[in-house]
Design a protein around this motif. Structure first.
Motif, mmCIF file in Angstrom:
data_model
loop_
_atom_site.group_PDB
_atom_site.id
_atom_site.type_symbol
_atom_site.label_atom_id
_atom_site.label_comp_id
_atom_site.label_asym_id
_atom_site.label_seq_id
_atom_site.Cartn_x
_atom_site.Cartn_y
_atom_site.Cartn_z
ATOM 1 N N VAL A 1 0.603 -0.804 -0.120
ATOM 2 C CA VAL A 1 0.009 -0.347 -0.252
ATOM 3 C C VAL A 1 0.800 1.073 0.101
ATOM 4 C CG1 VAL A 1 -1.789 -1.518 1.203
ATOM 5 C CG2 VAL A 1 -0.021 0.315 2.861
ATOM 6 N N GLN A 2 2.030 1.123 0.107
ATOM 7 C CA GLN A 2 2.958 2.023 0.149
ATOM 8 C C GLN A 2 4.040 2.269 0.261
ATOM 9 O OE1 GLN A 2 5.423 2.428 3.405
ATOM 10 N NE2 GLN A 2 6.332 3.800 2.764
ATOM 11 N N GLU A 3 4.990 2.554 -1.061
ATOM 12 C CA GLU A 3 5.967 2.329 -0.609
ATOM 13 C C GLU A 3 7.736 3.466 -0.418
ATOM 14 O OE1 GLU A 3 7.333 -0.431 -4.661
ATOM 15 O OE2 GLU A 3 6.319 0.777 -4.906
ATOM 16 N N GLY A 4 9.190 3.162 -0.526
ATOM 17 C CA GLY A 4 9.937 4.327 -0.450
ATOM 18 C C GLY A 4 9.570 4.935 0.917
ATOM 19 N N CYS A 5 10.675 5.870 1.397
ATOM 20 C CA CYS A 5 10.375 5.938 2.618
ATOM 21 C C CYS A 5 11.237 7.397 3.024
ATOM 22 C CB CYS A 5 11.487 5.475 3.030
ATOM 23 S SG CYS A 5 11.465 5.382 5.031
ATOM 24 N N ARG B 1 -0.493 3.953 -1.693
ATOM 25 C CA ARG B 1 -2.052 4.375 -3.130
ATOM 26 C C ARG B 1 -2.880 4.580 -2.828
ATOM 27 N NH1 ARG B 1 -1.480 -2.125 -4.501
ATOM 28 N NH2 ARG B 1 -3.060 -1.791 -6.151
ATOM 29 N N LYS B 2 -3.641 4.511 -3.463
ATOM 30 C CA LYS B 2 -5.199 5.104 -3.145
ATOM 31 C C LYS B 2 -6.158 4.279 -2.621
ATOM 32 C CE LYS B 2 -6.310 9.217 -6.525
ATOM 33 N NZ LYS B 2 -4.833 9.103 -7.237
ATOM 34 N N PRO B 3 -6.307 4.468 -1.456
ATOM 35 C CA PRO B 3 -7.472 3.594 -1.033
ATOM 36 C C PRO B 3 -8.295 3.128 -1.543
ATOM 37 C CG PRO B 3 -8.086 5.656 0.266
ATOM 38 C CD PRO B 3 -6.721 6.161 -1.003
ATOM 39 N N TYR C 1 1.903 5.505 5.656
ATOM 40 C CA TYR C 1 0.562 5.102 5.245
ATOM 41 C C TYR C 1 -0.262 7.157 5.135
ATOM 42 C CZ TYR C 1 -3.511 4.449 1.529
ATOM 43 O OH TYR C 1 -4.075 4.745 0.740
ATOM 44 N N HIS C 2 -0.248 7.554 3.672
ATOM 45 C CA HIS C 2 -1.704 8.984 3.281
ATOM 46 C C HIS C 2 -2.256 8.879 2.109
ATOM 47 C CE1 HIS C 2 2.824 10.542 2.633
ATOM 48 N NE2 HIS C 2 2.276 11.483 1.756
ATOM 49 N N GLY C 3 -3.122 8.416 1.933
ATOM 50 C CA GLY C 3 -3.282 7.874 0.679
ATOM 51 C C GLY C 3 -5.077 8.896 0.409
ATOM 52 N N ASP C 4 -4.661 9.332 -0.503
ATOM 53 C CA ASP C 4 -5.834 10.569 -1.157
ATOM 54 C C ASP C 4 -6.911 9.506 -1.341
ATOM 55 O OD1 ASP C 4 -4.332 12.090 -2.015
ATOM 56 O OD2 ASP C 4 -4.297 11.949 -3.696
ATOM 57 N N GLY C 5 -8.188 9.835 -0.077
ATOM 58 C CA GLY C 5 -9.494 8.779 -0.160
ATOM 59 C C GLY C 5 -10.362 9.636 -1.337
ATOM 60 N N PRO C 6 -11.545 8.223 -1.222
ATOM 61 C CA PRO C 6 -12.538 9.415 -2.751
ATOM 62 C C PRO C 6 -13.557 10.983 -1.688
ATOM 63 C CG PRO C 6 -12.559 6.945 -1.537
ATOM 64 C CD PRO C 6 -11.070 7.750 -0.982
ATOM 65 N N ASP C 7 -13.110 10.798 -0.509
ATOM 66 C CA ASP C 7 -13.775 11.591 0.024
ATOM 67 C C ASP C 7 -12.531 12.394 0.249
ATOM 68 O OD1 ASP C 7 -11.845 10.399 1.338
ATOM 69 O OD2 ASP C 7 -12.915 10.297 3.169
ATOM 70 N N ARG C 8 -11.806 12.795 -0.978
ATOM 71 C CA ARG C 8 -10.531 13.653 -0.817
ATOM 72 C C ARG C 8 -9.534 14.139 0.263
ATOM 73 N NH1 ARG C 8 -10.927 17.442 -5.079
ATOM 74 N NH2 ARG C 8 -13.148 15.955 -6.415
ATOM 75 N N ALA C 9 -10.030 13.570 1.253
ATOM 76 C CA ALA C 9 -9.818 13.343 2.460
ATOM 77 C C ALA C 9 -8.524 12.678 2.860
ATOM 78 C CB ALA C 9 -10.285 13.227 4.215
ATOM 79 N N ALA D 1 -4.848 3.828 10.114
ATOM 80 C CA ALA D 1 -5.757 3.478 10.657
ATOM 81 C C ALA D 1 -7.262 3.003 9.530
ATOM 82 C CB ALA D 1 -6.211 4.521 12.391
ATOM 83 N N ARG D 2 -7.486 4.525 8.737
ATOM 84 C CA ARG D 2 -8.762 4.649 8.401
ATOM 85 C C ARG D 2 -8.444 3.211 7.123
ATOM 86 N NH1 ARG D 2 -11.374 9.882 5.451
ATOM 87 N NH2 ARG D 2 -13.458 8.865 4.822
#
Ligand code: 5AD
Ligand code: SF4
Length: 460
Positions: free
Chosen positions: A161-165, A184-186, A214-222, A227-228
């Motif tokens: 779900v996440q790559e790099g550092c 990656r996007k949720p 991880y911090h993916g661009d959610g469908p709700d734009r958040a 955790a989410r």
């Protein structure tokens, strides 16, 4: 006339993220007519998916390529071609050097360009030219890869779900070989997990070098946190277990910690590297935490989920590490009591800041320290395993055991568990009374009068 299937052999080195990439490469080559073979000699295409994290990584790849060259020549003598690709982090780090030093190599492809592999193979076949692809392309490789293949029987699957550092620990090559942090996007991840669920997968392990950043661009734009994302994946009925790895202490936020107490599908197991117990060494490693920060974090995690199994990575012999520093590592291990651990001798990686530090520790000292540490870690692991004897644990069965009539699965704490039981239970969770702890696994007895639940039907 049926098209002849071509054979693909992939040898995977290193971490689970490479194992995931290998699966995706095999899937990406399926439409081009490639099916997997375990035999190097049968392969029309060989991929070495390499790892660069520790010592002599490149040398190991060159010696492996020496073996591949022999099979390639043997096949040629019988009129068959064999194409050879090097993928993964050594490919990224060595690039053109690989082509120059190893004439057997046809294609060099970095981890960010996997989606180009089928094209690179086709190009190499039509032109006969060798190619190197180690860019960090702008397009999203995950979106460009074909969706996860259907039909393969699998109970537990990895999903990157996440790559790099962006952490730049001074000993580590990852920020250079895998590049900057990318999530990656949720929506894309949910779709992948739903597909896996539909083909029978019951457990998902989310992967990332720094997965809890991880911090993916959610469908709700958040921006969705890990955790989410986990909460969303827990809503998929057929997914019964969720795990994630590898986390950095600095990014363990309160929501994620609370989830260990609140979300029954999130398994009580956390891999949380601390690397060293001495604050002086932690600072030189640029770890962004002290030993006390780490312990406070562990306390908070245990408050949320008291029975959690903790796992870690530890390095001995970082430049400047004294006996007193090493003692601080042992002392932290004694206090935390890990259920699992991976420990390594420091290895100077060219291009990383620590490689140029004064006070490099002699190998003999590193060896000695590693042996002492590993004995302690083994004891700690056995203590954890022994404490589960006598308990009744839900086990997710993954396959047949080595002995006939035996099946094998995992406890919530990721321990391997062997029991006498029917193959029909593979893919299901059953309650097992743990009766003994061996050196590497537990044995147990299926709860008497046990009836297994009907499988939850996947939503897709
Ligand atoms: N030397 C030894 N161990 C290392 N690791 C990463 N880089 C090095 C190195 N240069 C270990 C760390 C990391 C794990 C994946 O590998 O402990 O968490
Ligand atoms: Fe390497 Fe992990 Fe440090 Fe990132 S957080 S630099 S991957 S050890």
């Amino acid at each position: 006339m049926a098209r002849r299937l071509k054979k693909l052999h992939i040898k995977t080195f290193g971490c689970q993220m490479n194992a995931y990439d290998s699966e995706r490469m095999a899937e990406a080559l399926q439409p081009a007519g490639y099916e997997l073979t375990k035999s190097l000699g049968d392969a029309d295409l060989v991929i070495l998916n390499t790892c660069h994290i520790r010592e002599k990584a490149a040398e190991k790849v060159y010696s492996e390529l020496g073996r591949v060259r022999l099979t390639k020549e043997a096949r040629k003598a019988h009129g068959h071609d064999q194409m050879v690709a090097v993928a993964g982090c050594v490919a990224q780090a060595e690039g053109h050097e690989l082509i120059a030093r190893a004439p057997v190599v046809d294609i060099v492809v970095g981890p960010q360009s996997l989606h180009r592999l089928a094209d690179l193979v086709a190009e190499a076949q039509s032109t006969g030219e060798r190619s190197v692809e180690t860019e960090f392309p702008a397009e999203d490789k995950f979106a460009a890869l074909p969706p996860r293949a259907q039909g393969k029987r699998q109970v537990s699957a990895f999903v990157t779900v996440q790559e790099g550092c962006d952490k730049f620990c001074t000993f580590c090559v990852v920020p250079y070989t895998r590049g900057a942090e990318y999530s990656r996007k949720p929506a894309e991840i949910v779709a992948e997990v739903e597909r896996l669920a539909a083909r029978g997968v019951r457990e998902i392990t989310l992967l990332g070098q720094n997965v809890n950043a991880y911090h993916g661009d959610g469908p709700d734009r958040a921006a969705w946190s890990l955790a989410r994302l986990l909460q969303r994946l827990a809503e998929i009925p057929a997914i019964e277990r969720l795990r994630f790895t590898t986390s950095h202490p600095h990014d363990m936020d309160d929501d994620l910690i609370a989830l260990f107490g609140d979300e029954p599908k999130l398994m009580p197991y956390l891999h949380l590297p601390f690397q060293a117990g001495s604050d002086r060494i932690l600072a030189a490693m640029n770890r962004k935490h002290t030993a006390a920060d780490y312990e406070a974090l562990i306390e908070q995690i245990r408050a949320a989920r008291p029975d959690i199994a903790l796992s870690t990575d530890i390095i001995v012999g970082f430049p400047g590490e004294t006996d007193t520093d090493f003692e601080a590592t042992l002392s932290l291990v004694r206090r935390v009591r890990f259920a699992q651990a991976f420990s390594f001798k420091y290895s100077a990686r060219p291009g990383t800041p620590a490689a140029d530090l004064d006070g490099q520790v002699p190998d003999s000292v590193k060896k000695e320290r590693l042996a002492v540490l590993q004995t302690l870690l083994e004891d700690s692991r056995h203590d954890f395993d022994r404490a589960t004897v006598g308990r009744r644990l839900p086990v997710l069965f993954e396959g047949k055991g080595r002995k006939t009539g035996q099946i094998t699965g995992r406890s919530p704490y990721l321990q391997a568990v062997h029991v006498e039981g029917p193959d029909a239970l593979i893919g299901y969770i059953a309650e097992v009374d743990i009766s003994a702890a061996g050196p590497n696994s537990l044995t147990g007895v299926m709860k008497s009068g046990f009836e297994w639940r009907e499988p939850v039907q996947a939503a897709v």
